[in-house]
Design a protein around this motif. Structure first.
Motif, PDB file in Angstrom:
ATOM      1  N   ILE A   8       3.754  52.572  68.498  1.00 33.99           N
ATOM      2  CA  ILE A   8       3.992  51.133  68.595  1.00 33.99           C
ATOM      3  C   ILE A   8       4.951  50.734  67.480  1.00 33.99           C
ATOM      4  O   ILE A   8       4.654  50.921  66.300  1.00 33.99           O
ATOM      5  CB  ILE A   8       2.672  50.346  68.501  1.00 33.99           C
ATOM      6  N   ARG A   9       6.096  50.175  67.864  1.00 33.95           N
ATOM      7  CA  ARG A   9       7.094  49.744  66.888  1.00 33.95           C
ATOM      8  C   ARG A   9       6.921  48.273  66.504  1.00 33.95           C
ATOM      9  O   ARG A   9       7.361  47.848  65.437  1.00 33.95           O
ATOM     10  CB  ARG A   9       8.497  49.963  67.432  1.00 33.95           C
ATOM     11  N   GLY A  10       6.298  47.503  67.385  1.00 29.20           N
ATOM     12  CA  GLY A  10       6.101  46.091  67.053  1.00 29.20           C
ATOM     13  C   GLY A  10       5.872  45.245  68.292  1.00 29.20           C
ATOM     14  O   GLY A  10       5.987  45.715  69.427  1.00 29.20           O
ATOM     15  N   ILE A  11       5.547  43.982  68.038  1.00 29.06           N
ATOM     16  CA  ILE A  11       5.347  42.995  69.098  1.00 29.06           C
ATOM     17  C   ILE A  11       6.147  41.763  68.713  1.00 29.06           C
ATOM     18  O   ILE A  11       6.071  41.294  67.578  1.00 29.06           O
ATOM     19  CB  ILE A  11       3.859  42.619  69.259  1.00 29.06           C
ATOM     20  N   LEU A  24       6.995  46.760  71.907  1.00 26.52           N
ATOM     21  CA  LEU A  24       8.034  47.779  71.797  1.00 26.52           C
ATOM     22  C   LEU A  24       7.408  49.112  71.405  1.00 26.52           C
ATOM     23  O   LEU A  24       6.880  49.265  70.305  1.00 26.52           O
ATOM     24  CB  LEU A  24       9.081  47.354  70.769  1.00 26.52           C
ATOM     25  N   LEU A  25       7.460  50.063  72.341  1.00 25.43           N
ATOM     26  CA  LEU A  25       6.978  51.421  72.109  1.00 25.43           C
ATOM     27  C   LEU A  25       8.178  52.330  71.891  1.00 25.43           C
ATOM     28  O   LEU A  25       9.272  52.062  72.406  1.00 25.43           O
ATOM     29  CB  LEU A  25       6.158  51.903  73.308  1.00 25.43           C
ATOM     30  N   GLU A  26       7.993  53.413  71.148  1.00 22.65           N
ATOM     31  CA  GLU A  26       9.122  54.304  70.860  1.00 22.65           C
ATOM     32  C   GLU A  26       8.695  55.765  70.913  1.00 22.65           C
ATOM     33  O   GLU A  26       7.632  56.134  70.437  1.00 22.65           O
ATOM     34  CB  GLU A  26       9.693  53.992  69.472  1.00 22.65           C
ATOM     35  N   HIS A  27       9.572  56.577  71.503  1.00 24.92           N
ATOM     36  CA  HIS A  27       9.412  58.025  71.461  1.00 24.92           C
ATOM     37  C   HIS A  27      10.128  58.503  70.208  1.00 24.92           C
ATOM     38  O   HIS A  27      11.367  58.461  70.132  1.00 24.92           O
ATOM     39  CB  HIS A  27      10.005  58.661  72.718  1.00 24.92           C
ATOM     40  N   SER A  31      14.025  58.622  69.711  1.00 25.97           N
ATOM     41  CA  SER A  31      14.276  57.219  69.358  1.00 25.97           C
ATOM     42  C   SER A  31      14.474  56.329  70.581  1.00 25.97           C
ATOM     43  O   SER A  31      14.964  55.207  70.463  1.00 25.97           O
ATOM     44  CB  SER A  31      15.479  57.080  68.425  1.00 25.97           C
ATOM     45  N   VAL A  32      14.093  56.818  71.763  1.00 26.70           N
ATOM     46  CA  VAL A  32      14.148  55.983  72.958  1.00 26.70           C
ATOM     47  C   VAL A  32      13.029  54.942  72.873  1.00 26.70           C
ATOM     48  O   VAL A  32      11.887  55.276  72.584  1.00 26.70           O
ATOM     49  CB  VAL A  32      13.992  56.822  74.242  1.00 26.70           C
ATOM     50  N   LYS A  33      13.405  53.689  73.103  1.00 31.49           N
ATOM     51  CA  LYS A  33      12.440  52.601  72.995  1.00 31.49           C
ATOM     52  C   LYS A  33      12.066  52.092  74.368  1.00 31.49           C
ATOM     53  O   LYS A  33      12.918  51.992  75.255  1.00 31.49           O
ATOM     54  CB  LYS A  33      13.008  51.481  72.128  1.00 31.49           C
ATOM     55  N   LEU A  34      10.788  51.762  74.543  1.00 31.66           N
ATOM     56  CA  LEU A  34      10.256  51.311  75.819  1.00 31.66           C
ATOM     57  C   LEU A  34       9.695  49.900  75.637  1.00 31.66           C
ATOM     58  O   LEU A  34       8.628  49.729  75.054  1.00 31.66           O
ATOM     59  CB  LEU A  34       9.158  52.281  76.277  1.00 31.66           C
ATOM     60  N   PRO A  35      10.406  48.863  76.102  1.00 29.88           N
ATOM     61  CA  PRO A  35       9.894  47.493  75.974  1.00 29.88           C
ATOM     62  C   PRO A  35       8.975  47.137  77.148  1.00 29.88           C
ATOM     63  O   PRO A  35       9.338  47.336  78.306  1.00 29.88           O
ATOM     64  CB  PRO A  35      11.162  46.639  75.987  1.00 29.88           C
ATOM     65  N   VAL A 177      18.907  44.572  71.422  1.00 27.69           N
ATOM     66  CA  VAL A 177      17.591  44.984  70.936  1.00 27.69           C
ATOM     67  C   VAL A 177      17.242  44.240  69.659  1.00 27.69           C
ATOM     68  O   VAL A 177      16.111  43.793  69.464  1.00 27.69           O
ATOM     69  CB  VAL A 177      17.533  46.508  70.727  1.00 27.69           C
ATOM     70  N   LYS A 178      18.237  44.077  68.767  1.00 28.01           N
ATOM     71  CA  LYS A 178      18.000  43.318  67.531  1.00 28.01           C
ATOM     72  C   LYS A 178      17.545  41.894  67.839  1.00 28.01           C
ATOM     73  O   LYS A 178      16.685  41.338  67.173  1.00 28.01           O
ATOM     74  CB  LYS A 178      19.287  43.245  66.700  1.00 28.01           C
ATOM     75  N   GLU A 179      18.181  41.297  68.875  1.00 23.26           N
ATOM     76  CA  GLU A 179      17.868  39.921  69.257  1.00 23.26           C
ATOM     77  C   GLU A 179      16.640  39.850  70.170  1.00 23.26           C
ATOM     78  O   GLU A 179      16.259  38.781  70.617  1.00 23.26           O
ATOM     79  CB  GLU A 179      19.069  39.297  69.985  1.00 23.26           C
ATOM     80  N   GLU A 180      16.075  41.026  70.471  1.00 22.99           N
ATOM     81  CA  GLU A 180      14.883  41.147  71.309  1.00 22.99           C
ATOM     82  C   GLU A 180      15.104  40.596  72.717  1.00 22.99           C
ATOM     83  O   GLU A 180      14.206  40.064  73.351  1.00 22.99           O
ATOM     84  CB  GLU A 180      13.676  40.459  70.638  1.00 22.99           C
ATOM     85  N   ASP A 181      16.344  40.713  73.184  1.00 22.95           N
ATOM     86  CA  ASP A 181      16.676  40.331  74.550  1.00 22.95           C
ATOM     87  C   ASP A 181      16.661  41.606  75.392  1.00 22.95           C
ATOM     88  O   ASP A 181      17.697  42.208  75.673  1.00 22.95           O
ATOM     89  CB  ASP A 181      18.051  39.661  74.594  1.00 22.95           C
ATOM     90  N   PHE A 182      15.460  42.025  75.790  1.00 22.59           N
ATOM     91  CA  PHE A 182      15.304  43.327  76.422  1.00 22.59           C
ATOM     92  C   PHE A 182      15.812  43.350  77.860  1.00 22.59           C
ATOM     93  O   PHE A 182      16.164  44.403  78.386  1.00 22.59           O
ATOM     94  CB  PHE A 182      13.845  43.779  76.350  1.00 22.59           C
ATOM     95  N   ASP A 183      15.843  42.178  78.518  1.00 22.66           N
ATOM     96  CA  ASP A 183      16.418  42.140  79.866  1.00 22.66           C
ATOM     97  C   ASP A 183      17.904  42.495  79.823  1.00 22.66           C
ATOM     98  O   ASP A 183      18.390  43.305  80.605  1.00 22.66           O
ATOM     99  CB  ASP A 183      16.230  40.746  80.492  1.00 22.66           C
ATOM    100  N   ALA A 184      18.636  41.871  78.880  1.00 25.11           N
ATOM    101  CA  ALA A 184      20.057  42.186  78.720  1.00 25.11           C
ATOM    102  C   ALA A 184      20.226  43.635  78.296  1.00 25.11           C
ATOM    103  O   ALA A 184      21.123  44.334  78.780  1.00 25.11           O
ATOM    104  CB  ALA A 184      20.693  41.252  77.691  1.00 25.11           C
TER     105      ALA A 184
END
Length: 200
Positions: A8-11, A24-27, A31-35, A177-184
């Motif tokens: 878990i990288r964060g919420i 946000l989960l991460e392998h 370093s692949v992230k799974l939102p 990703v920085k802006e947490e706009d995971f759809d974009a």
């Protein structure tokens, strides 16, 4: 099956869905992230599960179920996010009897599965297919590109993105990703994958 462990990288509050949060989960190896988009209650429950020192005055639903699992002699051994369909993640919770070793599996929403996993300090896994379909990979260093660039790039059904280089797309991906706009971010990632397939 070859499972990939996630951490878990964060919420964070979702930029695209009102009242929702992004888990946000991460392998770690790649370093692949799974939102994963989750609700307010689940976000609160996962956060409280991670903060072992904070105890709510009354048990939350996940605390209650965890206590029940422990009382009847079982433990939660792992969570597996095994597929994604139309943007929805599907997960299993794996339990084991402490005495007999008997195992059983329960289907669960991913948010509930993660909320339970943090209470048992159990590992969270996924498949390579899920990581390939929904994962976000950041290849470049930090960038100062503005979020408006992302919105412009994704506005006209990917038209602007088609005129951008892979390096520019990677920069936009990092900023999304920085802006947490995971759809974009997912849309940009799809364009990058499409380009790489063309050259493979």
């Amino acid at each position: 099956m070859d499972y990939k462990q996630l951490i878990i990288r964060g919420i964070s509050y979702s930029q695209t869905q009102s009242g929702a949060y992004a888990l946000l989960l991460e392998h770690e190896e790649t370093s692949v992230k799974l939102p994963v988009v989750i609700g307010n209650f689940e976000a609160q429950s996962i956060s409280l599960g991670l903060e072992k020192d904070i105890q709510p005055p009354r048990p939350l639903t996940h605390d209650l179920f965890s206590k029940f699992v422990d009382t009847v002699g079982y433990e939660l051994v792992s969570v597996v996010i095994y597929q994604i369909i139309d943007g929805v993640f599907f997960s299993n919770i794996n339990f084991k009897n402490k005495e007999s070793g008997e195992e059983f599996v329960m289907d669960a929403r991913t948010s509930d599965a993660v909320a339970m996993a943090v209470r048992f300090d159990a590992p969270i896994f996924t498949t390579s297919q899920v990581l390939n379909e929904a994962g976000i990979l950041l290849d470049l260093e930090d960038t100062d590109r503005d979020l408006s660039d992302i919105e412009e790039a994704t506005a006209a059904e990917g038209g602007d993105m088609q005129n951008m280089s892979v390096e520019e797309l990677q920069s936009l991906l990092e900023q999304a990703v920085k802006e947490e706009d995971f759809d974009a971010a997912l849309e940009i990632q799809e364009e990058i994958k499409r380009r790489k397939k063309k050259f493979d």
